[in-house]
Design a protein around this motif. Structure first.
Motif, short mmCIF file in Angstrom:
data_model
loop_
_atom_site.label_atom_id
_atom_site.label_comp_id
_atom_site.label_asym_id
_atom_site.label_seq_id
_atom_site.Cartn_x
_atom_site.Cartn_y
_atom_site.Cartn_z
N ILE A 104 0.84 -1.20 0.00
CA ILE A 104 0.00 0.00 0.00
C ILE A 104 0.88 1.25 0.00
CG2 ILE A 104 -1.61 1.35 1.41
CD1 ILE A 104 -2.74 -1.46 2.35
N ARG A 105 1.92 1.24 0.83
CA ARG A 105 2.86 2.37 0.90
C ARG A 105 3.50 2.62 -0.47
NH1 ARG A 105 5.70 0.50 4.76
NH2 ARG A 105 4.76 1.70 6.44
N GLU A 106 3.89 1.55 -1.14
CA GLU A 106 4.53 1.67 -2.45
C GLU A 106 3.59 2.25 -3.50
OE1 GLU A 106 6.01 -2.27 -3.18
OE2 GLU A 106 7.60 -2.04 -1.68
N GLN A 107 2.30 2.10 -3.31
CA GLN A 107 1.31 2.67 -4.22
C GLN A 107 0.97 4.12 -3.85
OE1 GLN A 107 0.36 0.93 -7.03
NE2 GLN A 107 2.01 -0.29 -6.18
N ASP A 112 -3.52 8.35 2.20
CA ASP A 112 -4.95 8.45 1.86
C ASP A 112 -5.79 7.63 2.83
OD1 ASP A 112 -4.66 10.08 -0.47
OD2 ASP A 112 -4.05 8.32 -1.62
N ILE A 113 -5.34 6.43 3.13
CA ILE A 113 -6.07 5.56 4.04
C ILE A 113 -6.10 6.17 5.44
CG2 ILE A 113 -6.05 3.30 5.19
CD1 ILE A 113 -4.72 2.24 2.53
N ALA A 121 -7.52 5.72 -2.22
CA ALA A 121 -6.64 4.59 -1.88
C ALA A 121 -6.98 3.36 -2.71
CB ALA A 121 -6.74 4.28 -0.39
N VAL A 122 -8.25 3.08 -2.87
CA VAL A 122 -8.67 1.93 -3.69
C VAL A 122 -8.18 2.10 -5.12
CG1 VAL A 122 -10.67 0.75 -4.70
CG2 VAL A 122 -10.64 1.28 -2.25
N ALA A 123 -8.33 3.29 -5.66
CA ALA A 123 -7.88 3.54 -7.04
C ALA A 123 -6.37 3.33 -7.17
CB ALA A 123 -8.26 4.96 -7.47
N LYS A 124 -5.61 3.70 -6.16
CA LYS A 124 -4.16 3.56 -6.21
C LYS A 124 -3.71 2.11 -6.04
CE LYS A 124 -3.10 8.24 -4.66
NZ LYS A 124 -2.54 9.05 -3.55
N ILE A 128 -2.81 -3.94 -7.77
CA ILE A 128 -2.27 -5.04 -6.96
C ILE A 128 -3.33 -6.09 -6.67
CG2 ILE A 128 -1.27 -5.65 -4.73
CD1 ILE A 128 0.04 -2.92 -4.69
N TRP A 129 -4.51 -5.64 -6.24
CA TRP A 129 -5.57 -6.57 -5.84
C TRP A 129 -6.66 -6.59 -6.90
CZ3 TRP A 129 -3.04 -3.71 -1.94
CH2 TRP A 129 -2.27 -4.51 -1.08
#
Length: 159
Positions: A104-107, A112-113, A121-124, A128-129
């Protein structure tokens, strides 16, 4: 629930986001699982947390072999890198949480979270997921409204 403490994770919103990822990836909803931490892609379970299970599973729908495992469905090849980077001893729930937070940090989504910009955050993190909306991997993608609802249920706060 995420096993990492809110203090270590960076706040309750981070833990809530981890819970959303597990719900979205369906791992935390597998009957008999350890809240998703012991799930291999396809729904089978593993019991040894000393290392990533590294099981190769054929996924006929996508015609690929996957090694995804754990609460956040991490591929074995990424586990190796994160294990070194984060100096992790194993694939226990805490280690899996730390890896997900690093991803998450890398994105650039962690801040945001923390402040409650959930949609951003979801968009970023969608690259990954695969279960996140707009991921584009051909898997089932959840609606943002449903994910947002899960975030609040898990104790997250939106802005």
């Amino acid at each position: 629930m995420a096993r990492i403490s809110p203090d270590e994770a960076g706040g309750k919103n981070v833990c809530a986001f981890l819970d959303v990822l597990a719900w979205s990836e369906f791992t935390s909803r597998i009957a008999g699982s350890d809240d998703g931490y012991n799930v291999i892609v396809g729904g089978t379970l593993f019991s040894d947390y000393s290392d990533h299970p590294r099981e190769k599973v054929w996924i006929p729908k996508w015609k690929v072999i996957s090694t995804a495992a754990g609460r956040y469905q991490l591929l074995a090849r990424y586990y190796n890198a994160y294990k070194r980077l984060l100096r992790l001893p194993d694939f226990t729930p805490i280690s899996q949480d730390k890896i997900a937070i690093q991803m998450i940090r890398e994105q650039r989504a962690l801040q945001d979270i923390k402040v409650g910009r959930f949609d951003d955050a979801v968009a970023k993190c969608r690259n990954i997921w695969a279960s996140l909306p707009g991921a584009g991997y051909g898997q089932y993608e959840h609606k943002l409204d449903d994910l947002r609802e899960q975030f609040v249920k898990a104790g997250g706060t939106l802005v």
